[in-house]
Design a protein around this motif. Structure first.
Motif, short mmCIF file in Angstrom:
data_model
loop_
_atom_site.label_atom_id
_atom_site.label_comp_id
_atom_site.label_asym_id
_atom_site.label_seq_id
_atom_site.Cartn_x
_atom_site.Cartn_y
_atom_site.Cartn_z
N THR A 92 129.47 75.14 21.56
CA THR A 92 128.99 73.81 21.92
C THR A 92 129.36 73.45 23.36
OG1 THR A 92 129.15 73.06 19.63
CG2 THR A 92 129.08 71.36 21.33
N GLN A 93 130.60 73.72 23.72
CA GLN A 93 131.05 73.42 25.06
C GLN A 93 130.35 74.31 26.10
OE1 GLN A 93 135.25 73.88 25.70
NE2 GLN A 93 135.25 72.76 27.62
N ALA A 94 130.18 75.56 25.78
CA ALA A 94 129.51 76.48 26.69
C ALA A 94 128.06 76.05 26.93
CB ALA A 94 129.55 77.90 26.14
N LYS A 95 127.42 75.63 25.86
CA LYS A 95 126.05 75.17 25.96
C LYS A 95 125.96 73.92 26.84
CE LYS A 95 122.18 74.45 22.74
NZ LYS A 95 121.82 74.26 21.32
N GLY A 96 126.90 73.00 26.62
CA GLY A 96 126.94 71.78 27.41
C GLY A 96 127.19 72.06 28.89
N LEU A 97 128.06 73.00 29.18
CA LEU A 97 128.36 73.35 30.57
C LEU A 97 127.13 73.91 31.28
CD1 LEU A 97 131.90 74.99 30.21
CD2 LEU A 97 131.35 72.86 31.43
N LEU A 98 126.39 74.77 30.60
CA LEU A 98 125.20 75.35 31.20
C LEU A 98 124.13 74.29 31.45
CD1 LEU A 98 124.88 78.69 29.20
CD2 LEU A 98 125.61 78.40 31.58
N LEU A 99 123.97 73.40 30.50
CA LEU A 99 122.98 72.34 30.66
C LEU A 99 123.39 71.37 31.76
CD1 LEU A 99 122.20 71.60 26.91
CD2 LEU A 99 120.69 72.70 28.57
N TYR A 100 124.70 71.07 31.83
CA TYR A 100 125.19 70.18 32.87
C TYR A 100 124.97 70.79 34.25
CZ TYR A 100 128.38 67.41 35.68
OH TYR A 100 128.91 66.63 36.66
N ALA A 101 125.22 72.08 34.37
CA ALA A 101 125.00 72.75 35.65
C ALA A 101 123.53 72.72 36.04
CB ALA A 101 125.50 74.19 35.57
N PHE A 102 122.66 72.88 35.06
CA PHE A 102 121.22 72.83 35.29
C PHE A 102 120.81 71.45 35.81
CE2 PHE A 102 116.95 71.89 33.61
CZ PHE A 102 116.22 72.97 34.09
N ALA A 103 121.32 70.39 35.16
CA ALA A 103 120.95 69.02 35.55
C ALA A 103 121.60 68.61 36.86
CB ALA A 103 121.36 68.04 34.45
N GLY A 104 122.79 69.13 37.12
CA GLY A 104 123.55 68.69 38.28
C GLY A 104 122.88 68.96 39.61
N GLU A 105 121.99 69.94 39.64
CA GLU A 105 121.31 70.27 40.90
C GLU A 105 120.43 69.12 41.38
OE1 GLU A 105 118.69 73.95 42.83
OE2 GLU A 105 119.17 73.93 40.68
N VAL A 106 119.97 68.29 40.44
CA VAL A 106 119.20 67.10 40.80
C VAL A 106 120.13 65.94 41.13
CG1 VAL A 106 117.62 65.34 39.93
CG2 VAL A 106 117.14 67.75 39.51
N LEU A 107 121.14 65.73 40.29
CA LEU A 107 122.02 64.58 40.46
C LEU A 107 122.78 64.61 41.77
CD1 LEU A 107 123.45 64.34 36.83
CD2 LEU A 107 121.54 63.07 37.82
N GLU A 108 123.03 65.80 42.31
CA GLU A 108 123.79 65.89 43.55
C GLU A 108 123.05 65.30 44.74
OE1 GLU A 108 122.53 70.43 44.98
OE2 GLU A 108 124.47 70.08 44.04
N HIS A 109 121.77 65.02 44.58
CA HIS A 109 121.00 64.42 45.66
C HIS A 109 121.11 62.89 45.69
CE1 HIS A 109 119.11 68.10 47.07
NE2 HIS A 109 118.94 68.45 45.80
N ILE A 110 121.83 62.30 44.74
CA ILE A 110 122.10 60.86 44.78
C ILE A 110 123.22 60.62 45.77
CG2 ILE A 110 122.84 58.85 43.45
CD1 ILE A 110 121.66 60.18 40.97
N GLY A 111 122.92 59.94 46.86
CA GLY A 111 123.89 59.77 47.93
C GLY A 111 125.00 58.79 47.63
N ASP A 112 124.74 57.76 46.82
CA ASP A 112 125.77 56.77 46.51
C ASP A 112 126.69 57.32 45.43
OD1 ASP A 112 126.84 53.91 46.60
OD2 ASP A 112 126.35 54.15 44.48
N GLU A 113 127.97 57.39 45.72
CA GLU A 113 128.93 58.04 44.81
C GLU A 113 129.03 57.32 43.47
OE1 GLU A 113 133.63 59.48 44.65
OE2 GLU A 113 132.83 58.48 46.43
N SER A 114 129.10 55.99 43.49
CA SER A 114 129.27 55.25 42.24
C SER A 114 128.09 55.44 41.31
CB SER A 114 129.49 53.76 42.52
OG SER A 114 128.35 53.18 43.14
N PHE A 115 126.88 55.42 41.85
CA PHE A 115 125.70 55.60 41.01
C PHE A 115 125.59 57.04 40.54
CE2 PHE A 115 120.97 56.07 40.54
CZ PHE A 115 120.87 55.30 39.38
#
Length: 422
Positions: A383-406
């Motif tokens: 479960t954790q491994a699956k979550g980590l892979l999915l999080y890494a997949f999604a994170g490539e988009v989220l890293e383009h949000i410039g405001d840290e709090s959001f």
């Protein structure tokens, strides 16, 4: 529930619209009546039966009225760590007494600005929902940034929605930035209850020369919400515009995003993440129009779909004949976590110039079993491994949000979803 006709739908909305912007509303009416609500036979909506959904869900096709919220509601809706301006809306109406913003900004209700060039960027003939909004919008806001202004902290557009027996909400936003201006906007909506409603939103953004603008959007409303948003911007010379759209919830959501690169050395960036479960349906239609030489666009949309959810991606890049030295990149990647989840993806390039660098592509599949095995071999449970892979997949988009709090807020929402559901 009675079936709506185009004429009945339009008339009921028009009755509640203010008697201003007469020419604009007349053009919107003509365009809407000529097109009507789109059906599956319409190519642009062939995978999204939004007309049927509206007819089944909306019982009172009239404009929902503003309602009262208080300072505690506003405080509860603002995510941790946020510092910046807050503009508050209820069902599309600006609430100045609950808003606080940088005095560099000029903020006015649209109804008090008869000379605004509304409809000059988001044109009614491009989409019937733009025409519907243009003909019947009731309230809205105009935000202006003076030349050379730099708004250090983000501007939060905080919208509260509530409907009585399923009504229509038509927000209208105009943002104009002077030359060399810089600002970031965060578009966040809150459902006050679980009732169904239909949001038909139009946002026009006019950037000046050398302007730097960011527009971040989170869709995490009620499970019964139908929403169409049309966001369009003109990007002038030496300017940069970045959009990040994160879709997590709703019944049926359609996002139309159009970037017009009309100046040399301009840059347009479009990033999106849709993380869907249940029967949520999200359709992202994007359009980048390169009209001038020496411009660049970058686009990355990613989807993670579970249960019976459905995602649609249709991205178009136009490179006009005069737009030599264009760089345009587009990618759509999807992970399906259920046999019942569906993705329809169609990246497109239309190139009329010959000295360009352009690419596009898409992938749809399941989790990488080799990567999953690698993580499990190092003591991480499935479960954790699956979550980590999915999080890494999604994170490539989220890293383009410039405001840290959001960005941290979106990361937390995505993390909770991945941890609890998947």
């Amino acid at each position: 529930m009675s079936t709506l006709t185009t004429q009945d739908t339009f008339n009921s909305i028009l009755e509640s619209a203010p008697k201003n912007f007469t020419e604009l509303r007349s053009k919107g009416k003509a365009q809407y009546l000529s097109q009507g609500l789109p059906a599956l036979k319409d190519e642009e909506y062939k995978f999204t039966p939004i007309r049927k959904k509206i007819e089944q869900t909306i019982s009172r096709f009239e404009l929902a009225k503003s309602f009262e919220v208080n300072a505690l509601d506003v405080k509860a809706a603002i995510f941790a760590g946020f510092e910046g301006s807050v503009l508050v809306f209820t069902n599309g109406k600006f609430i100045p007494e609950l808003s606080s913003y940088d005095t560099t900004l000029t903020v006015n209700e649209i109804t008090d600005q008869p000379d605004l060039p509304l409809g000059s960027i988001a044109k009614a003939e491009k989409d019937p929902f733009v025409g519907l909004n243009q003909a019947g919008f009731q309230d809205g806001i105009a935000i202006s940034l003076p030349k050379k202004s730099k708004i250090e902290k983000p501007v939060l557009l905080l919208s509260f929605y509530k409907s009585n027996e399923g009504q229509v909400i038509q927000p209208r936003i105009w943002i104009e930035a002077g030359d060399f201006a810089e600002a970031s906007f965060i578009d966040l909506s809150v459902s006050m209850d679980d009732s169904p409603y239909f949001v038909n939103k139009v946002v026009e953004i006019k950037g000046g020369v050398n302007s730097q603008l960011n527009y971040y959007r989170l869709q995490n409303e009620g499970k019964h919400v139908i929403e169409v948003s049309n966001t369009e911007t003109d990007i002038r010379e030496h300017s940069r515009f970045t959009s990040v759209n994160v879709s997590l919830s709703g019944d049926m959501v359609r996002n139309n995003l159009n970037l017009n690169l009309i100046g040399s050395n301009s840059e347009g960036n479009m990033y999106g993440l849709y993380l869907l479960n249940g029967k949520t349906h999200v359709d992202n239609h994007t359009n980048v129009d390169h009209t001038i030489p020496h411009a660049e666009s970058n686009e990355l949309y990613k989807g993670i779909l579970a249960d019976q959810s459905r995602g649609v991606f249709n991205g178009k890049i136009f490179v006009r004949q005069d737009a030599q030295k264009t760089n345009a990149f587009q990618q759509n990647n999807n992970i399906l976590l259920s046999e019942d989840a569906i993705v329809n993806t169609k990246p497109q390039l239309e190139i009329w110039a010959d000295d360009v660098k352009c690419s596009h592509g898409c992938t749809t599949g399941q989790l990488d079993e080799e990567a999953l095995f690698y993580l499990r071999a190092r003591g991480i449970d499935k479960t954790q491994a699956k979550g980590l892979l999915l999080y890494a997949f999604a994170g490539e988009v989220l890293e383009h949000i410039g405001d840290e709090s959001f960005r941290e807020y979106c990361i937390a929402l995505v993390g909770d979803r991945l941890g609890s559901k998947f």
